[in-house]
Design a protein around this motif. Structure first.
Motif, PDB file in Angstrom:
ATOM      1  N   THR A 167      -4.742  -9.747 -16.921  1.00 21.08           N
ATOM      2  CA  THR A 167      -5.855 -10.010 -17.837  1.00 21.08           C
ATOM      3  C   THR A 167      -7.200 -10.197 -17.144  1.00 21.08           C
ATOM      4  O   THR A 167      -8.242 -10.131 -17.802  1.00 21.08           O
ATOM      5  CB  THR A 167      -5.565 -11.274 -18.675  1.00 21.08           C
ATOM      6  OG1 THR A 167      -5.315 -12.379 -17.794  1.00 21.08           O
ATOM      7  CG2 THR A 167      -4.332 -11.065 -19.554  1.00 21.08           C
ATOM      8  N   GLN A 169      -4.665  -3.352 -19.886  1.00 24.07           N
ATOM      9  CA  GLN A 169      -6.005  -3.001 -20.360  1.00 24.07           C
ATOM     10  C   GLN A 169      -5.957  -1.803 -21.303  1.00 24.07           C
ATOM     11  O   GLN A 169      -6.719  -1.735 -22.273  1.00 24.07           O
ATOM     12  CB  GLN A 169      -6.923  -2.705 -19.165  1.00 24.07           C
ATOM     13  CG  GLN A 169      -7.166  -3.905 -18.257  1.00 24.07           C
ATOM     14  CD  GLN A 169      -7.762  -5.096 -18.983  1.00 24.07           C
ATOM     15  OE1 GLN A 169      -8.597  -4.949 -19.869  1.00 24.07           O
ATOM     16  NE2 GLN A 169      -7.334  -6.297 -18.613  1.00 24.07           N
ATOM     17  N   ALA A 170      -5.052  -0.857 -21.046  1.00 17.28           N
ATOM     18  CA  ALA A 170      -4.913   0.305 -21.942  1.00 17.28           C
ATOM     19  C   ALA A 170      -4.471  -0.136 -23.330  1.00 17.28           C
ATOM     20  O   ALA A 170      -4.937   0.390 -24.345  1.00 17.28           O
ATOM     21  CB  ALA A 170      -3.906   1.290 -21.352  1.00 17.28           C
ATOM     22  N   ARG A 171      -3.573  -1.107 -23.390  1.00 17.42           N
ATOM     23  CA  ARG A 171      -3.143  -1.641 -24.683  1.00 17.42           C
ATOM     24  C   ARG A 171      -4.291  -2.355 -25.397  1.00 17.42           C
ATOM     25  O   ARG A 171      -4.428  -2.267 -26.615  1.00 17.42           O
ATOM     26  CB  ARG A 171      -1.956  -2.601 -24.496  1.00 17.42           C
ATOM     27  CG  ARG A 171      -0.641  -1.890 -24.238  1.00 17.42           C
ATOM     28  CD  ARG A 171       0.433  -2.854 -23.758  1.00 17.42           C
ATOM     29  NE  ARG A 171       1.746  -2.214 -23.695  1.00 17.42           N
ATOM     30  CZ  ARG A 171       2.139  -1.399 -22.741  1.00 17.42           C
ATOM     31  NH1 ARG A 171       1.303  -1.088 -21.759  1.00 17.42           N
ATOM     32  NH2 ARG A 171       3.349  -0.861 -22.758  1.00 17.42           N
ATOM     33  N   MET A 172      -5.100  -3.057 -24.629  1.00 13.34           N
ATOM     34  CA  MET A 172      -6.235  -3.757 -25.210  1.00 13.34           C
ATOM     35  C   MET A 172      -7.250  -2.782 -25.787  1.00 13.34           C
ATOM     36  O   MET A 172      -7.756  -2.963 -26.895  1.00 13.34           O
ATOM     37  CB  MET A 172      -6.903  -4.631 -24.144  1.00 13.34           C
ATOM     38  CG  MET A 172      -6.042  -5.773 -23.662  1.00 13.34           C
ATOM     39  SD  MET A 172      -5.757  -6.996 -24.949  1.00 13.34           S
ATOM     40  CE  MET A 172      -7.374  -7.729 -25.036  1.00 13.34           C
ATOM     41  N   VAL A 173      -7.528  -1.714 -25.036  1.00 12.83           N
ATOM     42  CA  VAL A 173      -8.474  -0.704 -25.505  1.00 12.83           C
ATOM     43  C   VAL A 173      -7.957  -0.055 -26.784  1.00 12.83           C
ATOM     44  O   VAL A 173      -8.699   0.133 -27.752  1.00 12.83           O
ATOM     45  CB  VAL A 173      -8.713   0.366 -24.419  1.00 12.83           C
ATOM     46  CG1 VAL A 173      -9.481   1.554 -24.991  1.00 12.83           C
ATOM     47  CG2 VAL A 173      -9.472  -0.236 -23.245  1.00 12.83           C
ATOM     48  N   ALA A 174      -6.662   0.260 -26.794  1.00 12.54           N
ATOM     49  CA  ALA A 174      -6.068   0.868 -27.981  1.00 12.54           C
ATOM     50  C   ALA A 174      -6.141  -0.095 -29.161  1.00 12.54           C
ATOM     51  O   ALA A 174      -6.430   0.290 -30.297  1.00 12.54           O
ATOM     52  CB  ALA A 174      -4.620   1.254 -27.706  1.00 12.54           C
ATOM     53  N   THR A 175      -5.912  -1.377 -28.912  1.00 10.74           N
ATOM     54  CA  THR A 175      -5.951  -2.379 -29.976  1.00 10.74           C
ATOM     55  C   THR A 175      -7.335  -2.449 -30.593  1.00 10.74           C
ATOM     56  O   THR A 175      -7.502  -2.425 -31.818  1.00 10.74           O
ATOM     57  CB  THR A 175      -5.558  -3.766 -29.419  1.00 10.74           C
ATOM     58  OG1 THR A 175      -4.218  -3.721 -28.978  1.00 10.74           O
ATOM     59  CG2 THR A 175      -5.691  -4.846 -30.485  1.00 10.74           C
ATOM     60  N   TYR A 176      -8.361  -2.514 -29.747  1.00 11.97           N
ATOM     61  CA  TYR A 176      -9.713  -2.638 -30.270  1.00 11.97           C
ATOM     62  C   TYR A 176     -10.187  -1.349 -30.923  1.00 11.97           C
ATOM     63  O   TYR A 176     -10.974  -1.370 -31.867  1.00 11.97           O
ATOM     64  CB  TYR A 176     -10.662  -3.062 -29.154  1.00 11.97           C
ATOM     65  CG  TYR A 176     -10.460  -4.503 -28.741  1.00 11.97           C
ATOM     66  CD1 TYR A 176     -10.421  -5.515 -29.699  1.00 11.97           C
ATOM     67  CD2 TYR A 176     -10.287  -4.850 -27.407  1.00 11.97           C
ATOM     68  CE1 TYR A 176     -10.216  -6.839 -29.336  1.00 11.97           C
ATOM     69  CE2 TYR A 176     -10.081  -6.174 -27.041  1.00 11.97           C
ATOM     70  CZ  TYR A 176     -10.048  -7.162 -28.009  1.00 11.97           C
ATOM     71  OH  TYR A 176      -9.839  -8.469 -27.643  1.00 11.97           O
ATOM     72  N   SER A 177      -9.680  -0.222 -30.438  1.00 11.52           N
ATOM     73  CA  SER A 177     -10.077   1.051 -31.053  1.00 11.52           C
ATOM     74  C   SER A 177      -9.500   1.184 -32.450  1.00 11.52           C
ATOM     75  O   SER A 177      -9.993   1.959 -33.261  1.00 11.52           O
ATOM     76  CB  SER A 177      -9.618   2.224 -30.179  1.00 11.52           C
ATOM     77  OG  SER A 177      -8.203   2.348 -30.209  1.00 11.52           O
TER      78      SER A 177
END
Length: 203
Positions: free
Chosen positions: A133, A166-174
């Motif tokens: 994180t 971080q890829a999961r976070m980006v996908a979540t926010y997208s």
């Protein structure tokens, strides 16, 4: 061999006054023999102490499985005997990076076995969550203190853990999730961070 015969052998050969009821408790896992009793029991049964331990998980069990005295292990690892015995009793290893690597070598432990034996599972999970994180580079040394892995391999695994999270976070926010928690995918990843670590480390 019947419990009474075992008790007789312990008394006759080793001078240990162990009643048959205690032998039965050992067999059922309701009680555990101490170091001297385990060594004597192995002698009576004509086997090694390690063969009497179903599956060693603690430092004490791994040490006994290799028929090592506490002072011998402490000397080879480079720690004070009393300090080692306290760590063995509490199940919390406090050695430094060099001592941890020596412990793994002397007891023949792989990374997973070492982590379980030293009681550092939660400590590793906390380090891995922080590495995923925040800045992963800051957690290479803390992770290396817990596991005797090659530094370059450890860096690669932590970097991939960070990138995956971080890829999961980006996908979540997208997807439009405005929640501050980072979304369900991120939480699930962090909940299973140690499993992800072992998968990436291939250990």
């Amino acid at each position: 061999m019947a419990p009474g015969h075992v008790a007789y052998g312990l008394r006759a050969q080793y001078g240990l006054n162990v009643p048959p009821e205690t032998v039965i408790a050992w067999e059922r896992g309701a009680a555990t023999p101490d170091n001297r009793e385990l060594t004597a029991l192995a002698g009576v049964l004509w086997c090694s102490p390690g063969e009497l331990l179903a599956a060693a998980t603690t430092l004490r069990e791994h040490r006994l499985a290799r028929a090592m005295a506490p002072e011998d292990l402490a000397r080879r690892v480079g720690v004070d005997t009393r300090a080692y015995l306290k760590m063995e009793e509490t199940g919390r290893w406090r050695g430094n990076e060099r001592q941890t690597a020596a412990l793994a070598e002397v007891l023949g432990l792989g990374p997973r076995e070492l982590l379980n034996a030293t009681g550092r599972d939660e400590e590793l999970a906390a380090v891995l969550r922080d590495a995923a994180t925040t800045r992963w580079q800051a957690y290479v040394r803390p992770a290396a203190k817990l596991l005797p892995l090659r530094r370059d391999h450890l860096e690669e695994v932590l970097q991939r853990l960070h990138a995956d999270y971080q890829a999961r976070m980006v996908a979540t926010y997208s997807w439009g999730d405005s929640g501050g928690s980072g979304g369900e995918a991120g939480r699930e990843f962090l909940d299973r961070i140690v499993d992800h670590f072992w998968a990436l480390a291939r250990l």
